[in-house]
Motif scaffolding. Structure first.
Motif, short mmCIF file in Angstrom:
data_model
loop_
_atom_site.label_atom_id
_atom_site.label_comp_id
_atom_site.label_asym_id
_atom_site.label_seq_id
_atom_site.Cartn_x
_atom_site.Cartn_y
_atom_site.Cartn_z
N ALA A 40 -16.84 -1.41 9.01
CA ALA A 40 -18.55 -1.87 8.66
C ALA A 40 -18.33 -1.90 6.71
O ALA A 40 -19.26 -2.26 6.18
CB ALA A 40 -19.33 -1.14 9.45
N THR A 41 -18.11 -0.67 6.29
CA THR A 41 -18.15 -0.65 4.79
C THR A 41 -17.02 -0.41 4.23
O THR A 41 -16.28 -0.33 4.96
CB THR A 41 -18.67 0.65 5.02
N SER A 42 -17.30 -0.93 2.87
CA SER A 42 -15.94 -0.72 1.92
C SER A 42 -15.12 0.91 1.86
O SER A 42 -15.78 1.50 1.82
CB SER A 42 -16.13 -1.11 0.17
N PRO A 43 -14.08 1.29 2.12
CA PRO A 43 -14.13 1.97 2.58
C PRO A 43 -13.32 2.74 0.50
O PRO A 43 -13.30 2.42 -0.35
CB PRO A 43 -12.13 1.73 2.75
N ALA A 44 -13.66 4.36 0.62
CA ALA A 44 -13.15 4.69 -0.96
C ALA A 44 -12.10 4.99 -1.69
O ALA A 44 -12.19 4.86 -2.90
CB ALA A 44 -14.06 5.81 -0.53
N GLU A 45 -11.51 4.79 -0.46
CA GLU A 45 -9.89 5.72 -0.83
C GLU A 45 -8.61 4.76 0.87
O GLU A 45 -9.20 4.19 1.72
CB GLU A 45 -9.41 6.88 -0.13
N LEU A 46 -7.87 4.69 0.51
CA LEU A 46 -6.68 4.29 1.16
C LEU A 46 -5.43 5.13 1.43
O LEU A 46 -5.51 5.75 0.69
CB LEU A 46 -5.80 3.22 0.79
N ASP A 47 -5.65 5.68 2.89
CA ASP A 47 -4.87 6.66 3.26
C ASP A 47 -3.42 6.19 4.19
O ASP A 47 -3.70 5.69 5.27
CB ASP A 47 -5.15 7.71 4.77
N LEU A 48 -1.90 6.50 3.77
CA LEU A 48 -0.85 6.30 3.99
C LEU A 48 -0.32 7.55 4.12
O LEU A 48 0.07 8.02 3.25
CB LEU A 48 0.01 4.97 2.80
N HIS A 49 0.32 7.41 5.78
CA HIS A 49 0.78 8.97 6.47
C HIS A 49 1.79 8.62 6.63
O HIS A 49 2.34 7.39 6.95
CB HIS A 49 0.23 9.39 7.08
N PHE A 50 3.45 8.68 5.59
CA PHE A 50 4.44 8.90 6.30
C PHE A 50 5.46 10.20 6.72
O PHE A 50 4.29 10.67 7.00
CB PHE A 50 5.14 8.77 4.90
N SER A 51 6.25 9.76 7.07
CA SER A 51 7.32 10.35 8.38
C SER A 51 7.85 11.60 7.49
O SER A 51 8.37 12.69 7.82
CB SER A 51 8.26 10.02 9.43
N GLU A 52 7.96 11.17 5.54
CA GLU A 52 8.87 11.76 5.32
C GLU A 52 8.06 11.77 3.77
O GLU A 52 7.25 11.76 3.48
CB GLU A 52 10.25 11.04 4.97
N GLU A 53 8.21 13.15 3.19
CA GLU A 53 8.22 13.65 1.74
C GLU A 53 8.31 12.69 0.49
O GLU A 53 9.12 11.64 0.46
CB GLU A 53 8.71 14.77 1.48
N LEU A 54 7.19 12.08 -0.62
CA LEU A 54 7.38 11.08 -1.25
C LEU A 54 7.54 11.52 -2.40
O LEU A 54 7.43 12.24 -3.47
CB LEU A 54 6.29 10.11 -1.09
N ASP A 55 7.95 10.32 -3.32
CA ASP A 55 8.18 10.55 -4.58
C ASP A 55 7.17 9.30 -5.26
O ASP A 55 7.32 8.24 -5.66
CB ASP A 55 9.49 10.50 -5.36
N THR A 115 3.68 -4.75 4.79
CA THR A 115 2.33 -5.07 4.65
C THR A 115 1.65 -4.79 5.79
O THR A 115 1.83 -4.27 6.69
CB THR A 115 2.78 -5.76 4.04
N TYR A 116 0.63 -4.47 4.84
CA TYR A 116 -0.24 -4.42 6.37
C TYR A 116 -1.95 -4.94 5.53
O TYR A 116 -1.95 -5.23 4.30
CB TYR A 116 -0.88 -3.05 7.40
N GLY A 117 -2.75 -5.70 6.91
CA GLY A 117 -3.93 -5.60 6.29
C GLY A 117 -5.39 -5.38 7.15
O GLY A 117 -5.33 -4.37 8.05
N PHE A 118 -6.67 -5.42 6.24
CA PHE A 118 -8.12 -4.65 6.80
C PHE A 118 -8.50 -6.00 6.07
O PHE A 118 -9.05 -6.30 5.44
CB PHE A 118 -8.44 -3.51 6.76
N THR A 119 -9.68 -6.16 7.34
CA THR A 119 -10.75 -7.04 6.76
C THR A 119 -11.87 -5.83 6.66
O THR A 119 -12.74 -5.15 7.16
CB THR A 119 -11.49 -7.69 8.00
N VAL A 120 -13.20 -6.10 5.38
CA VAL A 120 -14.29 -5.82 5.65
C VAL A 120 -15.35 -6.57 5.72
O VAL A 120 -15.36 -7.97 6.15
CB VAL A 120 -14.86 -5.23 3.78
N LYS A 121 -15.97 -5.95 6.98
CA LYS A 121 -17.38 -6.52 7.81
C LYS A 121 -18.00 -7.60 6.72
O LYS A 121 -18.29 -7.05 6.21
CB LYS A 121 -17.76 -6.14 8.56
N PRO A 122 -18.38 -9.66 6.85
CA PRO A 122 -19.77 -9.25 6.01
C PRO A 122 -20.81 -8.56 6.68
O PRO A 122 -21.32 -7.98 7.14
CB PRO A 122 -19.68 -10.92 6.84
#
Ligand SMILES: [Cu+2]
Length: 122
Positions: A40-55, A115-122
């Motif tokens: 419904a509102t613009s997200p302040a951040e994207l959170d991507l959770h992974f199964s492993e530790e990242l570099d 890749t994934y996608g989401f929509t911000v509501k009008p």
């Protein structure tokens, strides 16, 4: 002297071992906003959770909005013991469809992307 059946058994173990490693690469397990979500509102951040530790040096996202316009992102940070990639969105996202292309390097030295996608509501 190994018998043929013993050799077959050993090579099966080797193949399963490789497959097991493939599964251990960093897989995206959860993301906020979620894939195909409408927010419904613009997200302040994207959170991507992974199964492993990242570099962090070799991990990031590219976000595109309506009309394939690039979306400005802040500096990505790792959280949750290095398994969560947090990407600030410093600018308000207008209504429309957004695509997130992610690429990560896990600390085991393997790259994954998606890749994934989401929509911000009008
Ligand atoms: Cu791996």
């Amino acid at each position: 002297m190994p018998t043929l059946s013993r050799l077959v058994a050993l090579s099966t173990v080797a193949i399963l071992g490789v497959a097991g490693q493939a599964l251990a690469h960093a897989q995206l397990t959860k993301n906020v906003p979620a894939d195909k979500a409408t927010v419904a509102t613009s997200p302040a951040e994207l959170d991507l959770h992974f199964s492993e530790e990242l570099d962090i040096k070799f991990s990031g996202v590219k976000v595109t909005g309506p009309d394939k316009a690039m979306v400005k992102t802040g500096d990505a940070m790792l959280m949750d013991e290095g398994k969560t990639l947090m990407v600030p969105l410093p600018e308000m996202l207008g209504p429309g469809a957004y695509a997130v292309e992610w690429h990560v390097l896990s600390t085991d030295g393997h790259k994954t992307n998606g890749t994934y996608g989401f929509t911000v509501k009008p």
